[in-house]
Each structure stands twice: as C-alpha cells, then as structure tokens.
Design a protein around this motif. Structure first.
Motif, short mmCIF file in Angstrom:
data_model
loop_
_atom_site.label_atom_id
_atom_site.label_comp_id
_atom_site.label_asym_id
_atom_site.label_seq_id
_atom_site.Cartn_x
_atom_site.Cartn_y
_atom_site.Cartn_z
N GLY A 35 2.18 14.34 -12.98
CA GLY A 35 0.90 14.06 -12.34
C GLY A 35 1.07 13.60 -10.90
N LEU A 36 2.12 12.83 -10.63
CA LEU A 36 2.38 12.35 -9.27
C LEU A 36 2.67 13.53 -8.34
CD1 LEU A 36 2.70 9.70 -7.63
CD2 LEU A 36 5.14 9.81 -8.17
N PHE A 37 3.50 14.45 -8.80
CA PHE A 37 3.78 15.64 -7.99
C PHE A 37 2.53 16.48 -7.82
CE2 PHE A 37 8.13 14.60 -8.08
CZ PHE A 37 8.81 15.48 -7.23
N GLY A 38 1.73 16.61 -8.88
CA GLY A 38 0.50 17.39 -8.78
C GLY A 38 -0.45 16.81 -7.74
N LEU A 39 -0.60 15.50 -7.71
CA LEU A 39 -1.45 14.87 -6.71
C LEU A 39 -0.90 15.06 -5.31
CD1 LEU A 39 -2.38 11.52 -8.51
CD2 LEU A 39 -3.89 13.48 -8.09
N GLY A 40 0.43 15.00 -5.19
CA GLY A 40 1.03 15.23 -3.88
C GLY A 40 0.74 16.62 -3.36
N PHE A 41 0.88 17.63 -4.24
CA PHE A 41 0.57 19.00 -3.84
C PHE A 41 -0.91 19.16 -3.51
CE2 PHE A 41 4.53 20.31 -6.18
CZ PHE A 41 5.17 20.84 -5.07
N ALA A 42 -1.78 18.52 -4.28
CA ALA A 42 -3.21 18.62 -4.02
C ALA A 42 -3.56 18.03 -2.66
CB ALA A 42 -4.00 17.91 -5.13
N THR A 98 11.09 8.35 -4.22
CA THR A 98 9.98 9.30 -4.31
C THR A 98 8.74 8.74 -3.64
OG1 THR A 98 10.86 10.12 -6.41
CG2 THR A 98 8.57 10.63 -5.91
N ALA A 99 8.41 7.49 -3.95
CA ALA A 99 7.22 6.87 -3.35
C ALA A 99 7.37 6.77 -1.83
CB ALA A 99 7.00 5.49 -3.96
N LEU A 100 8.55 6.42 -1.36
CA LEU A 100 8.78 6.32 0.09
C LEU A 100 8.62 7.67 0.76
CD1 LEU A 100 9.65 4.53 2.47
CD2 LEU A 100 12.03 5.10 1.91
N GLY A 101 9.16 8.73 0.14
CA GLY A 101 9.03 10.07 0.71
C GLY A 101 7.59 10.53 0.77
N MET A 102 6.81 10.29 -0.28
CA MET A 102 5.41 10.68 -0.28
C MET A 102 4.63 9.94 0.79
SD MET A 102 4.55 11.11 -4.34
CE MET A 102 2.97 11.90 -4.02
N ALA A 103 4.92 8.65 0.96
CA ALA A 103 4.24 7.86 1.99
C ALA A 103 4.59 8.38 3.39
CB ALA A 103 4.61 6.39 1.85
N LEU A 143 -8.01 10.18 -4.67
CA LEU A 143 -6.70 10.83 -4.62
C LEU A 143 -5.57 9.84 -4.33
CD1 LEU A 143 -5.41 13.63 -4.95
CD2 LEU A 143 -5.67 13.96 -2.50
N PRO A 144 -5.63 9.07 -3.24
CA PRO A 144 -4.56 8.08 -3.03
C PRO A 144 -4.58 6.97 -4.07
CG PRO A 144 -6.27 7.87 -1.34
CD PRO A 144 -6.55 9.13 -2.08
N LEU A 145 -5.76 6.58 -4.55
CA LEU A 145 -5.81 5.54 -5.58
C LEU A 145 -5.14 6.01 -6.87
CD1 LEU A 145 -9.41 4.06 -5.10
CD2 LEU A 145 -7.22 3.03 -4.47
N ALA A 146 -5.39 7.27 -7.26
CA ALA A 146 -4.75 7.81 -8.45
C ALA A 146 -3.24 7.89 -8.27
CB ALA A 146 -5.32 9.19 -8.77
N THR A 147 -2.80 8.19 -7.06
CA THR A 147 -1.36 8.22 -6.77
C THR A 147 -0.74 6.84 -6.97
OG1 THR A 147 -1.68 10.03 -5.18
CG2 THR A 147 0.36 8.77 -5.03
N LEU A 148 -1.40 5.81 -6.45
CA LEU A 148 -0.89 4.44 -6.62
C LEU A 148 -0.89 4.04 -8.08
CD1 LEU A 148 -2.62 2.68 -3.58
CD2 LEU A 148 -0.21 3.33 -3.80
N VAL A 149 -1.93 4.45 -8.82
CA VAL A 149 -1.98 4.13 -10.25
C VAL A 149 -0.81 4.77 -10.99
CG1 VAL A 149 -3.29 4.53 -12.38
CG2 VAL A 149 -4.46 3.70 -10.33
N LEU A 150 -0.51 6.03 -10.69
CA LEU A 150 0.59 6.71 -11.37
C LEU A 150 1.94 6.08 -11.01
CD1 LEU A 150 -0.39 10.49 -11.26
CD2 LEU A 150 -0.35 8.96 -13.22
N ILE A 151 2.11 5.66 -9.76
CA ILE A 151 3.34 4.97 -9.40
C ILE A 151 3.47 3.67 -10.18
CG2 ILE A 151 4.52 3.76 -7.52
CD1 ILE A 151 3.42 5.89 -5.62
N ALA A 152 2.35 2.94 -10.32
CA ALA A 152 2.37 1.70 -11.10
C ALA A 152 2.65 1.98 -12.58
CB ALA A 152 1.03 0.97 -10.94
N VAL A 153 2.07 3.06 -13.12
CA VAL A 153 2.32 3.43 -14.52
C VAL A 153 3.79 3.77 -14.72
CG1 VAL A 153 1.86 5.22 -16.25
CG2 VAL A 153 -0.04 4.17 -15.01
N LEU A 154 4.37 4.51 -13.78
CA LEU A 154 5.79 4.85 -13.88
C LEU A 154 6.65 3.60 -13.84
CD1 LEU A 154 5.89 8.04 -11.67
CD2 LEU A 154 6.90 7.86 -13.94
N GLU A 155 6.35 2.70 -12.92
CA GLU A 155 7.14 1.47 -12.82
C GLU A 155 7.03 0.66 -14.11
OE1 GLU A 155 9.59 -1.48 -11.52
OE2 GLU A 155 9.24 0.47 -10.56
#
Length: 279
Positions: free
Chosen positions: A203-210, A127-132, A161-173
């Motif tokens: 939240g990660l998907f929501g940020l991606g759509f935003a 998921t993270a690779l695809g978003m990047a 926006l990108p910082l929140a995305t990285l935070v959510l990826i870290a939270v998921l991990e």
C-alpha cells in the motif's frame, strides 16, 4: 510500448538514462544467471554465486533509483541533480528490502523470520526518507507540481494521500515492533498479524506511485514534454491498446495463480539449505 506509443519521449528518456539503464540490465542478467547457477554449483562455490546475486541485485536496484531521481527532477543539469539521484538510488534498495522482508515474515518461520523482522525495521527508515526526499524535490524543482499540490483548495482535497502514507508508515512500524517482541511462549511476535507488514508495504508503494502520477500528469518528462506532444500516430495507439487489452488480463491471471500455488509457509529446500543434497 514506450517506443511505439510515445516515440519522442522514448528517445528523450532513454537518451538521458542510457548509462543507468545499461547498468540495470547488466545487473538483471547477472542476477538471473547467479540464481540458476547457484543451485547447481558445488557447495564450495555457492558463496561466490551468493555474492554475485547480491551484488547484481543491488546494482539493478540502485540503477532504478538513479533513474527515478533523474526523472522526477526533469533531468535537471543543476549541480545538486546527480547527487540527489544517487541518494534516491541508495534509498530505493531500502524499499525493495522492506517488501522482501515483509514477504519473508509472511512466508517463513524460525530464524529467517526473526532476521526478516530486523531487516524490515531498518529498511523502513530508509524507505520513508527516500519517499520524503522525492516528494520535496518535486515540489521544489517543478513549479507546476507545487501549484497542483499547494494552491488552495488542493491541499484540503489531497490531504488524504499524505495522511494515508503516514498512517501506513506508522502501521508498518507498529507491526514490525510487535513481531519483534520477545515471546512469552512459542515463536517471537506470537499473536501479531504476519500478513500486515507486506500489505502495508505494498500500500505504501501504491500511494507513492499514485502521488507521483498525479504530480507529473500530463507530463512524460517534467517541464519538457507532455503526453500529447509525445504521442505516436493514432494507428499505433489503437494497435497498442488492443494488444495491452488482450495481454494484461493474462498477466494478472498467472500472477494471481502463481501466488495461489505457492501459498502458505515455505519449507526447507536446496535454495534455502546449503547442506541439502542437490537433485
């Protein structure tokens, strides 16, 4: 809605995406049929319906990913465009798997929950690779999008926006790793919040759509067609606005109501247990 509100965009987008749209619809139809027939089939036939359900679900998800990959590049005809779209097509099922695994973690116990944690950890990487990849492709292929993100002072204002995305990826991990810890007593991952992976994934998907919406607005087809060029007649837009304003609250209500009715942990039933008798 797309046909009535934005007829020019409807013709262009579906004309470009005719094949993946047809494949997606075929997958969705087979998926629904397999789900219903599987629970009514003799036990010896259920593995075939399981396979049909999995294959159709994968076909629908990959088709949607291909559509997304083609769309964000403005339907480019460059040599790399279709391989990139196929790469996004393989990444999107990882995102769906992440959402599904996080839901299972929250709703199940025992072996299914343990396996869902493993599925979530593996799918998070895809998921993270695809978003990047989608983010980089839009910046590299669409100069207008690059200017919206990189021209000063926009990088400062858009940094959350990108910082929140990285935070959510870290939270998921972290949460998935926590849930996979060997138990000192009781169930694996005891004491870790089971709800956190699901809401972090949403939240990660929501940020991606935003981010995608900001990047492309006001374009409906990047580099080719904007919102105003594609809009239908004012009468059509007013009619659709009234219809959406009437229907959307009902959709929100029954979605919330369904989640409320099926709250709590799932229990074993004929869909979950192959050996269970069918009623």
């Amino acid at each position: 809605i797309l046909l009535a509100a934005f007829p020019v965009a409807h013709g262009m987008i579906l004309g470009m995406l005719y094949l993946p749209v047809a494949m997606m619809l075929s997958g969705l139809m087979l998926r629904g049929a397999a789900f219903e027939f599987r629970v009514k089939a003799p036990i010896r036939h259920r593995r075939w319906w399981d396979g049909a359900f999995c294959g159709a679900s994968l076909l629908a998800a990959v088709s949607q990913g291909v559509m997304l990959g083609r769309y964000v590049t403005g339907f480019s005809e460059a040599a790399w465009a279709w391989p990139f779209a196929l790469g996004v097509g393989l990444a999107l099922p990882a995102g769906y798997a992440l959402l599904g695994a996080a839901w299972l973690i929250m709703k199940t116990t025992g072996e299914i929950r343990r396996r869902a944690v493993g599925w979530g950890r593996r799918s998070l990487r895809g998921t993270a690779l695809g978003m990047a990849a989608i983010s980089l492709a839009t910046l590299m292929c669409l100069p207008d999008v690059a200017a919206k993100w990189l021209a000063m002072p926009m990088p400062i204002g858009l940094a959350p926006l990108p910082l929140a995305t990285l935070v959510l990826i870290a939270v998921l991990e972290w949460s998935l790793r926590c849930l996979s810890r060997p138990p000192a007593s009781g169930e694996e991952g005891e004491g870790c919040p089971e709800w956190l992976p699901f809401f972090a994934a949403v939240g990660l998907f929501g940020l991606g759509f935003a981010g995608l919406a900001y990047s492309l607005f006001p374009s409906l087809v990047a580099g080719r067609l904007d919102l105003w060029q594609a809009a239908g007649s004012p009468a059509s837009l007013r009619f659709l606005l009234a219809g959406v304003a009437l229907v959307l609250p009902f959709i929100v209500f029954y979605t919330v109501y369904v989640h409320w009715v099926f709250r709590g942990k799932l229990t074993a039933g004929p869909y979950q247990d192959r050996s269970a008798p069918l009623l």
